[in-house]
Design a protein around this motif. Sequence first.
Motif, mmCIF file in Angstrom:
data_model
loop_
_atom_site.group_PDB
_atom_site.id
_atom_site.type_symbol
_atom_site.label_atom_id
_atom_site.label_comp_id
_atom_site.label_asym_id
_atom_site.label_seq_id
_atom_site.Cartn_x
_atom_site.Cartn_y
_atom_site.Cartn_z
ATOM 1 N N PHE A 61 0.831 -1.205 0.000
ATOM 2 C CA PHE A 61 0.000 0.000 0.000
ATOM 3 C C PHE A 61 0.870 1.262 0.000
ATOM 4 N N GLU A 62 0.337 2.307 -0.618
ATOM 5 C CA GLU A 62 1.048 3.594 -0.680
ATOM 6 C C GLU A 62 0.087 4.722 -0.304
ATOM 7 N N GLU A 64 -2.536 5.058 1.562
ATOM 8 C CA GLU A 64 -3.947 4.718 1.350
ATOM 9 C C GLU A 64 -4.817 4.880 2.593
ATOM 10 N N PHE A 65 -4.222 4.792 3.786
ATOM 11 C CA PHE A 65 -5.031 4.677 5.003
ATOM 12 C C PHE A 65 -4.864 5.873 5.943
ATOM 13 N N ASP A 66 -5.980 6.234 6.579
ATOM 14 C CA ASP A 66 -5.952 7.271 7.613
ATOM 15 C C ASP A 66 -5.379 6.721 8.916
ATOM 16 N N ALA A 67 -5.548 5.421 9.130
ATOM 17 C CA ALA A 67 -5.064 4.794 10.364
ATOM 18 C C ALA A 67 -4.848 3.304 10.124
ATOM 19 N N ALA A 68 -4.024 2.705 10.986
ATOM 20 C CA ALA A 68 -3.780 1.264 10.949
ATOM 21 C C ALA A 68 -3.723 0.749 12.381
ATOM 22 N N THR A 87 8.192 -4.568 8.394
ATOM 23 C CA THR A 87 6.746 -4.486 8.630
ATOM 24 C C THR A 87 6.342 -3.073 9.031
ATOM 25 N N LEU A 88 7.075 -2.489 9.971
ATOM 26 C CA LEU A 88 6.744 -1.136 10.430
ATOM 27 C C LEU A 88 6.909 -0.111 9.311
ATOM 28 N N ALA A 92 4.109 2.418 7.696
ATOM 29 C CA ALA A 92 4.322 3.855 7.481
ATOM 30 C C ALA A 92 4.007 4.246 6.033
ATOM 31 N N ARG A 93 4.450 3.427 5.080
ATOM 32 C CA ARG A 93 4.155 3.701 3.662
ATOM 33 C C ARG A 93 2.659 3.655 3.389
ATOM 34 N N ALA A 94 1.976 2.734 4.055
ATOM 35 C CA ALA A 94 0.543 2.538 3.808
ATOM 36 C C ALA A 94 -0.298 3.706 4.307
ATOM 37 N N LEU A 95 0.222 4.443 5.287
ATOM 38 C CA LEU A 95 -0.535 5.538 5.885
ATOM 39 C C LEU A 95 -0.438 6.819 5.061
ATOM 40 N N LYS A 96 -1.496 7.598 5.112
ATOM 41 C CA LYS A 96 -1.461 8.950 4.567
ATOM 42 C C LYS A 96 -0.580 9.816 5.476
#
Length: 206
Positions: A61-62, A64-68, A87-88, A92-96
């Motif tokens: 993901f790049e 894409e998410f407001d929260a995880a 993993t961490l 971080a990459r996945a979060l906006k």
Amino acid sequence: GSALLDLCCGPGRHAVEFAKKGLAVTGYDFSGEYLEEAAARAKKKKVSLRLLRGDMRGLKFEGEFDAAVNLFTSFGYFPKFSDDLRTLKGVARALKPGGLFLLDIINGDFLDNNFKARDWHEQGDHYLLEERTDDRDGVFNTWTRIPKKGGKILERSFFTRKYGKKRMSAALLKAGLKPLKFWGGFQGKPLTSKSIRLIVLARKGR
């Protein structure tokens, strides 16, 4: 609703509750069986989940998410610290920018102060023997499930890396996530060396 990544969502217990609150939830897990359970749970509760199967070390993901979230000690099982860091960094990459990450694990400082090499538990129709070997990095665990009335004895071995507040903070910062607050449980108690759980809220830079 806001986009949420439930990393290691398991059978969807938390993911479904988040979806009921109006969040757009993506559940991610390595177990196909768990994802099938999550899909069935979502259908029963009449909520929508996006469910994806994969290894948490390979998140694609790049922004894409407001929260995880990663709940119920689903982190720290890889033999190499570099895999935890991968993993961490993937989270971080996945979060906006400015996105939040909530992580819930066993408190490594508690493990250091309350180490037990062996424990027996009675669980319904079987006994569970937990044997542990401790070192500075983590705990090597062997669980043996012994039926009370005969049958197959099952054994499972796994490693758990120990993260206290200091080590967890350093890992998060290295991944690009700034720790905002630590707790010692979901009731909001402060984190101490006597806390069984370590819960941390971190934020990706803006």
